[in-house]
Scaffold this motif. Structure first.
Motif, PDB file in Angstrom:
ATOM      1  N   PHE A  25      -2.734   8.555   2.696  1.00  0.00           N
ATOM      2  CA  PHE A  25      -3.125   7.168   2.954  1.00  0.00           C
ATOM      3  C   PHE A  25      -2.372   6.231   2.019  1.00  0.00           C
ATOM      4  O   PHE A  25      -1.932   6.629   0.941  1.00  0.00           O
ATOM      5  CB  PHE A  25      -4.630   6.983   2.717  1.00  0.00           C
ATOM      6  N   SER A  26      -2.270   4.964   2.435  1.00  0.00           N
ATOM      7  CA  SER A  26      -1.668   3.940   1.591  1.00  0.00           C
ATOM      8  C   SER A  26      -2.384   2.627   1.842  1.00  0.00           C
ATOM      9  O   SER A  26      -2.826   2.352   2.952  1.00  0.00           O
ATOM     10  CB  SER A  26      -0.182   3.789   1.920  1.00  0.00           C
ATOM     11  N   ASP A  27      -2.490   1.829   0.803  1.00  0.00           N
ATOM     12  CA  ASP A  27      -3.024   0.486   0.999  1.00  0.00           C
ATOM     13  C   ASP A  27      -1.911  -0.549   0.918  1.00  0.00           C
ATOM     14  O   ASP A  27      -2.156  -1.736   1.029  1.00  0.00           O
ATOM     15  CB  ASP A  27      -4.143   0.174   0.012  1.00  0.00           C
ATOM     16  N   ALA A  28      -0.665  -0.096   0.780  1.00  0.00           N
ATOM     17  CA  ALA A  28       0.460  -1.013   0.661  1.00  0.00           C
ATOM     18  C   ALA A  28       0.857  -1.625   2.001  1.00  0.00           C
ATOM     19  O   ALA A  28       1.557  -2.619   2.027  1.00  0.00           O
ATOM     20  CB  ALA A  28       1.662  -0.289   0.055  1.00  0.00           C
ATOM     21  N   PHE A  29       0.424  -1.062   3.115  1.00  0.00           N
ATOM     22  CA  PHE A  29       0.866  -1.540   4.423  1.00  0.00           C
ATOM     23  C   PHE A  29      -0.113  -2.479   5.082  1.00  0.00           C
ATOM     24  O   PHE A  29       0.228  -3.150   6.026  1.00  0.00           O
ATOM     25  CB  PHE A  29       1.126  -0.347   5.359  1.00  0.00           C
ATOM     26  N   PRO A  51     -11.117   6.042   7.325  1.00  0.00           N
ATOM     27  CA  PRO A  51      -9.876   6.669   6.860  1.00  0.00           C
ATOM     28  C   PRO A  51      -9.070   7.282   8.003  1.00  0.00           C
ATOM     29  O   PRO A  51      -9.570   8.087   8.772  1.00  0.00           O
ATOM     30  CB  PRO A  51     -10.358   7.740   5.886  1.00  0.00           C
ATOM     31  N   GLY A  52      -7.832   6.822   8.106  1.00  0.00           N
ATOM     32  CA  GLY A  52      -6.936   7.317   9.124  1.00  0.00           C
ATOM     33  C   GLY A  52      -7.111   6.649  10.472  1.00  0.00           C
ATOM     34  O   GLY A  52      -6.425   6.995  11.426  1.00  0.00           O
ATOM     35  N   ASN A  53      -8.026   5.687  10.580  1.00  0.00           N
ATOM     36  CA  ASN A  53      -8.294   5.078  11.874  1.00  0.00           C
ATOM     37  C   ASN A  53      -8.876   3.678  11.680  1.00  0.00           C
ATOM     38  O   ASN A  53     -10.083   3.504  11.692  1.00  0.00           O
ATOM     39  CB  ASN A  53      -9.247   5.961  12.682  1.00  0.00           C
ATOM     40  N   ASP A 108       7.313   2.265  -0.404  1.00  0.00           N
ATOM     41  CA  ASP A 108       7.692   1.801  -1.726  1.00  0.00           C
ATOM     42  C   ASP A 108       7.260   2.869  -2.729  1.00  0.00           C
ATOM     43  O   ASP A 108       6.063   3.072  -2.941  1.00  0.00           O
ATOM     44  CB  ASP A 108       7.003   0.468  -2.032  1.00  0.00           C
ATOM     45  N   GLU A 109       8.219   3.559  -3.313  1.00  0.00           N
ATOM     46  CA  GLU A 109       7.913   4.664  -4.226  1.00  0.00           C
ATOM     47  C   GLU A 109       7.241   4.188  -5.511  1.00  0.00           C
ATOM     48  O   GLU A 109       6.740   4.998  -6.280  1.00  0.00           O
ATOM     49  CB  GLU A 109       9.183   5.473  -4.511  1.00  0.00           C
ATOM     50  N   LYS A 110       7.205   2.872  -5.742  1.00  0.00           N
ATOM     51  CA  LYS A 110       6.518   2.344  -6.922  1.00  0.00           C
ATOM     52  C   LYS A 110       5.018   2.213  -6.677  1.00  0.00           C
ATOM     53  O   LYS A 110       4.254   2.040  -7.618  1.00  0.00           O
ATOM     54  CB  LYS A 110       7.100   0.983  -7.297  1.00  0.00           C
ATOM     55  N   GLU A 111       4.598   2.261  -5.405  1.00  0.00           N
ATOM     56  CA  GLU A 111       3.185   2.166  -5.042  1.00  0.00           C
ATOM     57  C   GLU A 111       2.617   3.571  -4.829  1.00  0.00           C
ATOM     58  O   GLU A 111       3.286   4.424  -4.253  1.00  0.00           O
ATOM     59  CB  GLU A 111       3.013   1.354  -3.753  1.00  0.00           C
ATOM     60  N   PRO A 112       1.385   3.820  -5.235  1.00  0.00           N
ATOM     61  CA  PRO A 112       0.807   5.155  -5.027  1.00  0.00           C
ATOM     62  C   PRO A 112       0.426   5.383  -3.567  1.00  0.00           C
ATOM     63  O   PRO A 112       0.192   4.443  -2.818  1.00  0.00           O
ATOM     64  CB  PRO A 112      -0.446   5.140  -5.908  1.00  0.00           C
ATOM     65  N   VAL A 113       0.405   6.656  -3.197  1.00  0.00           N
ATOM     66  CA  VAL A 113      -0.204   7.081  -1.939  1.00  0.00           C
ATOM     67  C   VAL A 113      -1.451   7.864  -2.337  1.00  0.00           C
ATOM     68  O   VAL A 113      -1.598   8.267  -3.498  1.00  0.00           O
ATOM     69  CB  VAL A 113       0.751   7.934  -1.085  1.00  0.00           C
ATOM     70  N   PHE A 114      -2.362   8.061  -1.403  1.00  0.00           N
ATOM     71  CA  PHE A 114      -3.640   8.689  -1.726  1.00  0.00           C
ATOM     72  C   PHE A 114      -3.912   9.869  -0.809  1.00  0.00           C
ATOM     73  O   PHE A 114      -3.625   9.808   0.386  1.00  0.00           O
ATOM     74  CB  PHE A 114      -4.777   7.664  -1.598  1.00  0.00           C
ATOM     75  N   ILE A 115      -4.478  10.913  -1.379  1.00  0.00           N
ATOM     76  CA  ILE A 115      -4.932  12.079  -0.633  1.00  0.00           C
ATOM     77  C   ILE A 115      -6.377  12.304  -1.032  1.00  0.00           C
ATOM     78  O   ILE A 115      -6.708  12.272  -2.217  1.00  0.00           O
ATOM     79  CB  ILE A 115      -4.065  13.320  -0.946  1.00  0.00           C
ATOM     80  N   GLU A 116      -7.241  12.521  -0.021  1.00  0.00           N
ATOM     81  CA  GLU A 116      -8.669  12.678  -0.305  1.00  0.00           C
ATOM     82  C   GLU A 116      -9.004  14.084  -0.779  1.00  0.00           C
ATOM     83  O   GLU A 116      -8.544  15.068  -0.209  1.00  0.00           O
ATOM     84  CB  GLU A 116      -9.503  12.360   0.933  1.00  0.00           C
ATOM     85  N   PHE A 117      -9.811  14.143  -1.831  1.00  0.00           N
ATOM     86  CA  PHE A 117     -10.392  15.378  -2.338  1.00  0.00           C
ATOM     87  C   PHE A 117     -11.876  15.108  -2.513  1.00  0.00           C
ATOM     88  O   PHE A 117     -12.252  14.161  -3.208  1.00  0.00           O
ATOM     89  CB  PHE A 117      -9.779  15.783  -3.686  1.00  0.00           C
ATOM     90  N   ASP A 118     -12.702  15.905  -1.884  1.00  0.00           N
ATOM     91  CA  ASP A 118     -14.161  15.740  -1.957  1.00  0.00           C
ATOM     92  C   ASP A 118     -14.584  14.323  -1.609  1.00  0.00           C
ATOM     93  O   ASP A 118     -15.483  13.748  -2.221  1.00  0.00           O
ATOM     94  CB  ASP A 118     -14.689  16.126  -3.343  1.00  0.00           C
ATOM     95  N   GLY A 119     -13.904  13.720  -0.614  1.00  0.00           N
ATOM     96  CA  GLY A 119     -14.263  12.392  -0.152  1.00  0.00           C
ATOM     97  C   GLY A 119     -13.760  11.247  -1.007  1.00  0.00           C
ATOM     98  O   GLY A 119     -14.043  10.091  -0.715  1.00  0.00           O
ATOM     99  N   MET A 152      -7.782   1.627   3.463  1.00  0.00           N
ATOM    100  CA  MET A 152      -6.488   2.280   3.393  1.00  0.00           C
ATOM    101  C   MET A 152      -6.080   2.745   4.779  1.00  0.00           C
ATOM    102  O   MET A 152      -6.919   3.079   5.593  1.00  0.00           O
ATOM    103  CB  MET A 152      -6.543   3.466   2.440  1.00  0.00           C
ATOM    104  N   LEU A 153      -4.804   2.817   4.985  1.00  0.00           N
ATOM    105  CA  LEU A 153      -4.237   3.182   6.263  1.00  0.00           C
ATOM    106  C   LEU A 153      -3.636   4.583   6.182  1.00  0.00           C
ATOM    107  O   LEU A 153      -2.930   4.902   5.223  1.00  0.00           O
ATOM    108  CB  LEU A 153      -3.143   2.179   6.586  1.00  0.00           C
ATOM    109  N   ARG A 154      -3.928   5.410   7.193  1.00  0.00           N
ATOM    110  CA  ARG A 154      -3.327   6.748   7.247  1.00  0.00           C
ATOM    111  C   ARG A 154      -1.863   6.569   7.629  1.00  0.00           C
ATOM    112  O   ARG A 154      -1.554   5.966   8.655  1.00  0.00           O
ATOM    113  CB  ARG A 154      -4.023   7.617   8.287  1.00  0.00           C
ATOM    114  N   ILE A 155      -0.952   7.079   6.794  1.00  0.00           N
ATOM    115  CA  ILE A 155       0.470   6.931   7.068  1.00  0.00           C
ATOM    116  C   ILE A 155       1.150   8.249   7.384  1.00  0.00           C
ATOM    117  O   ILE A 155       2.244   8.261   7.941  1.00  0.00           O
ATOM    118  CB  ILE A 155       1.211   6.233   5.904  1.00  0.00           C
TER     119      ILE A 155
END
Length: 160
Positions: free
Chosen positions: A81-85, A116-118, A30-41, A1-4
């Motif tokens: 993060f997003s994996d859409a890009f 993550p993020g890099n 794309d609002e139809k695709e999820p974005v991700f935020i890490e919690f406990d890794g 995933m890419l940090r956006i």
């Protein structure tokens, strides 16, 4: 995933977030695709319900399930993060020659390491394998016909 993006702070009392984007424009999401935020890794998916641009790199967003100031404050300072890009983001540099800013050969790109993020290039050099951050601001030129990527390599990064 890419940090956006990174959540800068909460905004208001109904869960809205001020977000600073890096490497993309808010309109590209794309609002139809999820974005991700890490919690406990672990990456937790959220959907963007609304987005309202604020300046060149910031926007106010509303995420599913974030409805209170307390919820929003819990997200402050976290990366998004997003994996859409990844597929749209351009070249696959595997097999390409990597050169430093002075034109000297560094090595051959053999793959990617998704930190993550890099996102980093895995580069085989004469001294061994190194990771080089694939950040837009470090890329100086891309020569597709010659399959050569020229980057500003930070001092000490190639010391093995």
């Amino acid at each position: 995933m890419l940090r956006i993006a990174r959540v800068v702070k909460s905004n208001g009392t109904e869960g809205e977030l001020l977000v600073s984007f890096s490497g993309i424009n808010p309109e590209e999401i794309d609002e139809k695709e999820p974005v991700f935020i890490e919690f406990d890794g672990l990456p937790v998916p959220f959907f963007i319900e609304s987005i309202s641009r604020r300046g060149n790199t910031k926007a106010l967003i509303r995420l599913t399930g974030v409805r209170t100031l307390k919820d929003a404050d819990e997200l402050a300072g976290r990366d998004i993060f997003s994996d859409a890009f990844e597929e749209e983001d351009g070249e696959d540099f595997t097999g390409w020659a990597l050169k430093d800013q002075d034109g000297s050969g560094v090595g051959t790109v053999t793959g990617y390491e998704d930190i993550p993020g890099n996102l980093c290039l895995v580069v085989d050099t004469e001294k061994g394998q190194v990771l080089v951050p694939l950040a837009e601001e470090l890329v100086l030129s891309i020569d597709e016909p010659a399959r050569t990527l020229t980057m500003h390599i930070p001092a000490g990064l190639l010391d093995i």
